[in-house]
Design a protein around this motif. Sequence first.
Motif, short mmCIF file in Angstrom:
data_model
loop_
_atom_site.label_atom_id
_atom_site.label_comp_id
_atom_site.label_asym_id
_atom_site.label_seq_id
_atom_site.Cartn_x
_atom_site.Cartn_y
_atom_site.Cartn_z
N ALA A 122 11.22 8.71 10.40
CA ALA A 122 10.52 8.24 11.27
C ALA A 122 9.39 7.22 10.87
O ALA A 122 8.51 8.09 10.15
CB ALA A 122 10.29 8.94 12.56
N GLU A 123 9.36 6.12 11.29
CA GLU A 123 8.05 5.35 10.90
C GLU A 123 7.42 4.57 11.95
O GLU A 123 8.22 4.13 12.83
CB GLU A 123 8.41 4.12 9.63
N PRO A 124 6.24 4.47 12.00
CA PRO A 124 5.73 3.45 13.14
C PRO A 124 6.23 1.98 12.90
O PRO A 124 6.56 1.47 11.74
CB PRO A 124 3.95 3.55 12.72
N PHE A 125 6.60 1.43 14.03
CA PHE A 125 7.04 0.04 14.12
C PHE A 125 5.75 -0.75 13.60
O PHE A 125 4.59 -0.76 14.21
CB PHE A 125 7.62 -0.25 15.30
N ILE A 126 6.02 -1.78 12.81
CA ILE A 126 4.94 -2.78 12.58
C ILE A 126 5.32 -4.15 13.06
O ILE A 126 6.46 -4.58 12.59
CB ILE A 126 4.83 -2.74 10.73
N ARG A 127 4.48 -4.60 13.88
CA ARG A 127 4.86 -5.80 14.68
C ARG A 127 4.52 -7.00 13.68
O ARG A 127 3.96 -6.58 12.44
CB ARG A 127 3.78 -5.98 15.53
N GLY A 128 5.13 -8.07 13.77
CA GLY A 128 5.06 -9.41 12.93
C GLY A 128 5.91 -9.86 12.41
O GLY A 128 7.12 -9.92 13.07
N ARG A 129 5.82 -10.26 11.04
CA ARG A 129 7.01 -11.07 10.37
C ARG A 129 7.61 -10.28 9.26
O ARG A 129 7.33 -9.34 8.63
CB ARG A 129 6.42 -12.43 9.95
N GLU A 130 8.98 -10.64 8.95
CA GLU A 130 9.68 -10.20 7.82
C GLU A 130 9.89 -11.01 7.04
O GLU A 130 10.28 -12.27 6.87
CB GLU A 130 11.21 -9.83 8.53
N LEU A 131 9.30 -10.67 5.72
CA LEU A 131 9.52 -11.39 4.41
C LEU A 131 10.02 -10.45 3.44
O LEU A 131 10.13 -9.39 3.53
CB LEU A 131 8.05 -11.70 4.17
N THR A 132 10.42 -11.39 2.49
CA THR A 132 10.95 -10.46 0.99
C THR A 132 10.51 -11.39 -0.24
O THR A 132 10.41 -12.73 -0.39
CB THR A 132 12.50 -10.48 1.02
N VAL A 133 10.42 -10.66 -1.21
CA VAL A 133 10.12 -11.21 -2.81
C VAL A 133 10.96 -10.69 -3.85
O VAL A 133 11.27 -9.62 -3.80
CB VAL A 133 8.37 -10.52 -3.25
N ALA A 134 11.62 -11.68 -4.38
CA ALA A 134 12.32 -11.25 -5.58
C ALA A 134 11.71 -11.18 -6.88
O ALA A 134 10.64 -12.06 -7.11
CB ALA A 134 13.48 -12.41 -5.76
N VAL A 135 12.12 -10.25 -7.46
CA VAL A 135 11.29 -10.26 -9.01
C VAL A 135 12.44 -10.33 -10.09
O VAL A 135 13.54 -9.51 -9.77
CB VAL A 135 10.52 -8.80 -9.30
N LEU A 136 12.30 -11.13 -11.16
CA LEU A 136 13.12 -11.37 -12.15
C LEU A 136 12.69 -11.72 -13.45
O LEU A 136 11.68 -12.36 -13.49
CB LEU A 136 14.07 -12.82 -11.66
N ASP A 137 13.12 -10.78 -14.77
CA ASP A 137 12.57 -11.02 -15.91
C ASP A 137 11.11 -10.84 -15.64
O ASP A 137 10.08 -11.54 -16.35
CB ASP A 137 12.70 -12.35 -16.49
N ASP A 138 10.25 -9.75 -15.03
CA ASP A 138 9.20 -9.29 -14.72
C ASP A 138 8.15 -10.56 -14.09
O ASP A 138 6.95 -10.60 -14.65
CB ASP A 138 8.22 -9.05 -16.23
N ARG A 139 8.69 -11.34 -13.52
CA ARG A 139 8.19 -12.27 -12.56
C ARG A 139 8.58 -12.39 -11.33
O ARG A 139 9.83 -12.46 -10.93
CB ARG A 139 8.66 -13.77 -13.38
N ALA A 140 7.65 -12.58 -10.27
CA ALA A 140 7.88 -12.68 -8.92
C ALA A 140 8.30 -13.85 -8.55
O ALA A 140 7.55 -14.95 -9.07
CB ALA A 140 6.68 -12.32 -7.96
N LEU A 141 9.23 -14.34 -8.00
CA LEU A 141 10.11 -15.59 -7.81
C LEU A 141 9.36 -16.50 -6.46
O LEU A 141 9.21 -17.62 -6.71
CB LEU A 141 11.49 -15.89 -7.83
#
Length: 302
Positions: free
Chosen positions: A172-191
């Motif tokens: 169970a976690e508190p709901f965080i209002r707002g926006r959904e975002l994602t970050v990919a990392v490849l070869d030790d670099r955030a894309l």
Amino acid sequence: MHVAVLMGGWSAEREVSLTSGAGVADALERKGYRVTRIDMGRDVAARLAEAAPDVVFNALHGTPGEDGSVQGMMDLMGLKYTHSGMVTSVIAIDKVLTKQALVPYGIPMPGGLIVKSETLYQRDPLERPYVLKPVNEGSSVGVAIVTSEGNYGNPIGRDVNGPWQEFDELLAEPFIRGRELTVAVLDDRALGVTELQPKSGFYDYDAKYTDGLTTHICPAQIPEDISDAMMGYALKAHRVLGCKGASRSDFRWDDQKGVEGIFLLEINTQPGMTPLSLVPEQAKHAGISYDDLVDRIVREAL
């Protein structure tokens, strides 16, 4: 070079894994690799031994392909394989272990507690709204948002469909209002950063893998300091956990609180490689084709 592509299996994410695996196998063949496709069954060790590949592309999602079990088996067999190793996989698939590993390094994650599903029929573990999710499933499998409107009853009804009927314990976690975002990392670099805007409800399993249900904004139209902070957190999480190949970190951002409103929800050590998947999309924006992405993941494993 001979690559075995391991896909399918028996997790809740089987169909997604089959789609990822098919795309990966086709890309490898276009790159000139010799490819053996393996839909994982209980005889997976025998089939891998028979194939004797130079490297295994692990395109499995969920358990046991993403939780360290298959990684441990391949370690014992002396096989090289893509993506993260056994210890990293054990930690990253478990949302509680991930918090314990990352929060001490300054990576913000929601607080939470483990609850027995039976107790939900008597009382709420947190003030509504809150989120319930299995401890060790991916792709938003079994996630429920319990709102003040009592969408599952108040308290939750014993006869109402939800993860409490499938799992003995939930996070169970508190709901965080707002926006959904994602970050990919490849070869030790955030894309980069992608924003996900479901056309209805939240970014659940169906929204992730059904064409047309979610709008992807890549790159996300957010302030530069927010983008930089998310990419920094994703890269740090990748490094702290010892991830290899590609990883993907999922965030919620309360845009009324600036940088203080960023929370890492989870890190995926074997992100999807389907036509709707986020890592190939971010790689493309960074100038890396799907075929080159697959090739780079294989070469890192070697």
